[in-house]
Design a protein around this motif. Structure first.
Motif, short mmCIF file in Angstrom:
data_model
loop_
_atom_site.label_atom_id
_atom_site.label_comp_id
_atom_site.label_asym_id
_atom_site.label_seq_id
_atom_site.Cartn_x
_atom_site.Cartn_y
_atom_site.Cartn_z
N ARG A 1 49.65 60.82 -47.59
CA ARG A 1 49.20 59.60 -46.92
C ARG A 1 47.68 59.52 -46.97
O ARG A 1 46.99 60.52 -46.79
CB ARG A 1 49.65 59.59 -45.46
N GLU B 1 52.49 52.06 -46.54
CA GLU B 1 52.88 52.45 -45.18
C GLU B 1 51.73 52.08 -44.28
O GLU B 1 50.68 52.72 -44.31
CB GLU B 1 53.13 53.95 -45.08
N SER B 2 51.98 51.02 -43.51
CA SER B 2 53.10 50.11 -43.46
C SER B 2 52.61 48.70 -43.72
O SER B 2 51.43 48.43 -43.62
CB SER B 2 53.70 50.10 -42.04
N PRO C 1 48.98 53.48 -36.52
CA PRO C 1 48.35 54.20 -37.62
C PRO C 1 47.22 53.41 -38.29
O PRO C 1 47.37 52.24 -38.59
CB PRO C 1 49.50 54.41 -38.61
N HIS D 1 52.57 64.87 -41.52
CA HIS D 1 51.75 65.57 -40.52
C HIS D 1 51.46 67.00 -41.00
O HIS D 1 51.84 67.40 -42.08
CB HIS D 1 52.43 65.61 -39.15
N ASN E 1 58.38 49.72 -39.50
CA ASN E 1 59.29 50.18 -38.44
C ASN E 1 59.63 49.01 -37.54
O ASN E 1 58.98 47.96 -37.60
CB ASN E 1 58.68 51.34 -37.65
N HIS F 1 61.24 52.97 -41.19
CA HIS F 1 60.89 54.27 -40.60
C HIS F 1 61.63 54.42 -39.28
O HIS F 1 61.67 53.49 -38.49
CB HIS F 1 59.37 54.33 -40.37
N TYR G 1 47.10 64.14 -39.40
CA TYR G 1 46.81 63.93 -40.83
C TYR G 1 45.59 64.68 -41.33
O TYR G 1 44.78 64.16 -42.08
CB TYR G 1 46.73 62.43 -41.13
N ASP H 1 54.15 52.28 -31.52
CA ASP H 1 54.60 53.02 -32.71
C ASP H 1 55.00 54.41 -32.21
O ASP H 1 55.35 54.58 -31.04
CB ASP H 1 53.44 53.03 -33.73
N TRP H 2 54.93 55.43 -33.03
CA TRP H 2 55.30 56.79 -32.62
C TRP H 2 54.50 57.23 -31.37
O TRP H 2 53.38 56.79 -31.16
CB TRP H 2 55.02 57.77 -33.77
#
Ligand code: DNO
Length: 405
Positions: free
Chosen positions: A9, A66-67, A185, A355, A106, A236, A373, A112-113
């Motif tokens: 990434r 992404e993304s 992100p 990750h 996603n 995702h 990252y 997000d996450w």
């Protein structure tokens, strides 16, 4: 010898991990986004081409976007959602024209996450991302002050959450809040807790079925455009793969995947197979999911998680934790072999080490904007996964033979 496309990434020109470093890690492609374009806006063809050419000039292929983020208005079907869906179609058409053919996105409502600690110390001194339901309860109950939040946690968790929250200084509370809500992100949204409350309020009348319906309507709108453009969409999974903040989550397990693939039954409607996200729920049998849904996997994120007895989990070393990376890589290679046999042009799957721990010299660097990252942790992950693949292919002549190009 190796068959999977090794990717990394990249967060764009401001990423402290340069394209040169990525090449030194051995990757031949990157997974990146045009983070400068706000959520909802259409991606212009010239901006896409500029990025693509820049990567090519550095000897790297753009394996997947992404993304292309899905704006909240699309998930809630409020506000400017119709315009944003049109913009999404334009972005897909332009990506197709530029020959960028995999798009990750996603459908997680609001955030997000999410992790509750971005610098969790492990025994070996490295740091990893960590999720603790007690810490999350502290956020939910005391910072967000969501109505009904306490009811989502056991009395014991509530008690511990209070103790945890009381132990934080005002500055620590601020940074805890930032870590939880600024999770998009490659971009800083600068959301406040009031913003998150307002975003949550839009879901008051959106239950699981309604969110699924909105997702289906989104897919029905964009997948035909993707098909025409030669672009494959890759959803995702939810991370963590369960409901948070009282919100429905609809991409968390094999049943969800089965449903979403059936919503629009097209090869362009597929998956970003993120082993780390799915693995945080021990009910998910990853090699089995790859075997079941393999033909619709467009790209893979490879990492692992380790669950503790109290329900918390941390991101483990890539070959440790609950993910059986050997079985995962083997299943992906077998999927590739069967595609190749069937003559599919997209037989070669790209994967990126997802990750990595903050370790070695990276520990001394200022905290980067992209938790997880770092260069060295991901380099370690990629090297280990590459070793697994090498071992599998070296010891399985038939599989190796069927993947040799
Ligand atoms: C976290 C990432 C996710 C992912 C998006 C995809 O590190 O895996 O943020 O990029 O959810 O849309």
């Amino acid at each position: 010898m190796l068959a999977m496309e090794e990717s990394f990434r990249w967060y764009g020109p401001n990423d402290p991990v340069s394209l040169d470093f990525i090449k030194q890690a051995g990757a031949t492609s990157v997974i990146t986004s045009l983070h400068q374009i706000p959520y909802g806006e259409a991606w212009p063809l010239d901006a896409i081409l500029e990025r693509k050419n820049h990567l090519a000039a550095n000897g790297l292929r753009w394996a997947a976007v992404e993304s292309v983020p899905v704006h909240e208005d699309i998930k809630t079907r409020t506000g400017r959602y119709e315009e944003y869906i049109e913009n999404y179609k334009t972005s897909l058409a332009n990506l197709g024209k530029a020959g960028v053919d995999v798009v990750i996105y996603n459908f997680m409502p609001v955030l997000d996450w999410v992790r509750t600690d971005l610098t969790h110390k492990l025994e070996d001194g490295s740091e990893c991302l960590y999720f603790d339901p007690v810490q999350f309860a502290a956020f939910d109950i005391y910072l967000l002050q969501r109505k009904g939040a306490p009811g989502d946690y056991t009395p014991e968790q509530q008690k511990q959450a209070k103790a945890f929250f009381d132990s934080l200084s005002p500055e620590e509370r601020k940074s805890f809040e930032r870590d939880l809500i600024d999770v998009f992100p490659g971009t800083k949204m600068g959301l406040s807790i009031e913003d998150v409350r307002a975003m949550l309020a839009k879901y008051d009348s959106i239950d699981r079925d309604t969110l699924k319906k909105h997702y289906r309507l989104f897919l029905e709108a964009v997948i035909p455009v993707a098909e025409k453009a030669g672009v494959r969409m890759a959803v995702h999974p939810d991370d963590p793969p369960w409901s948070i903040m009282g919100l429905p989550r609809i991409v968390s397990c094999a049943d969800d995947v089965k449903d979403l693939l059936a919503m629009v039954d097209s090869p362009a409607n597929g998956l970003c197979f993120c082993t780390g996200s799915y693995s945080a729920s021990l009910d998910n049998d990853l090699p089995d999911m790859i075997r079941r849904f393999g033909s619709r996997i467009q790209v893979a994120h490879l990492r692992s998680t380790q669950k503790n007895a109290d329900g918390s989990f941390f991101e483990a070393n890539h070959l440790e934790g609950s993910v059986d990376m050997y079985e995962v890589v083997k299943a992906l290679l077998e999927e590739m072999a069967s595609r190749k046999k069937a003559g599919r042009a997209d037989w070669r799957l790209a994967m990126r080490p997802d990750h990595g721990h903050t370790m070695l010299d990276d520990l001394a660097k200022p905290a980067a904007d992209n938790p997880g990252y770092t260069a060295i942790g991901r380099l370690r992950g990629l090297a280990e996964i590459r070793g697994v693949e090498y071992g599998i292919l070296k010891s399985d002549k038939a599989l190796y033979g069927s993947l040799k190009s």
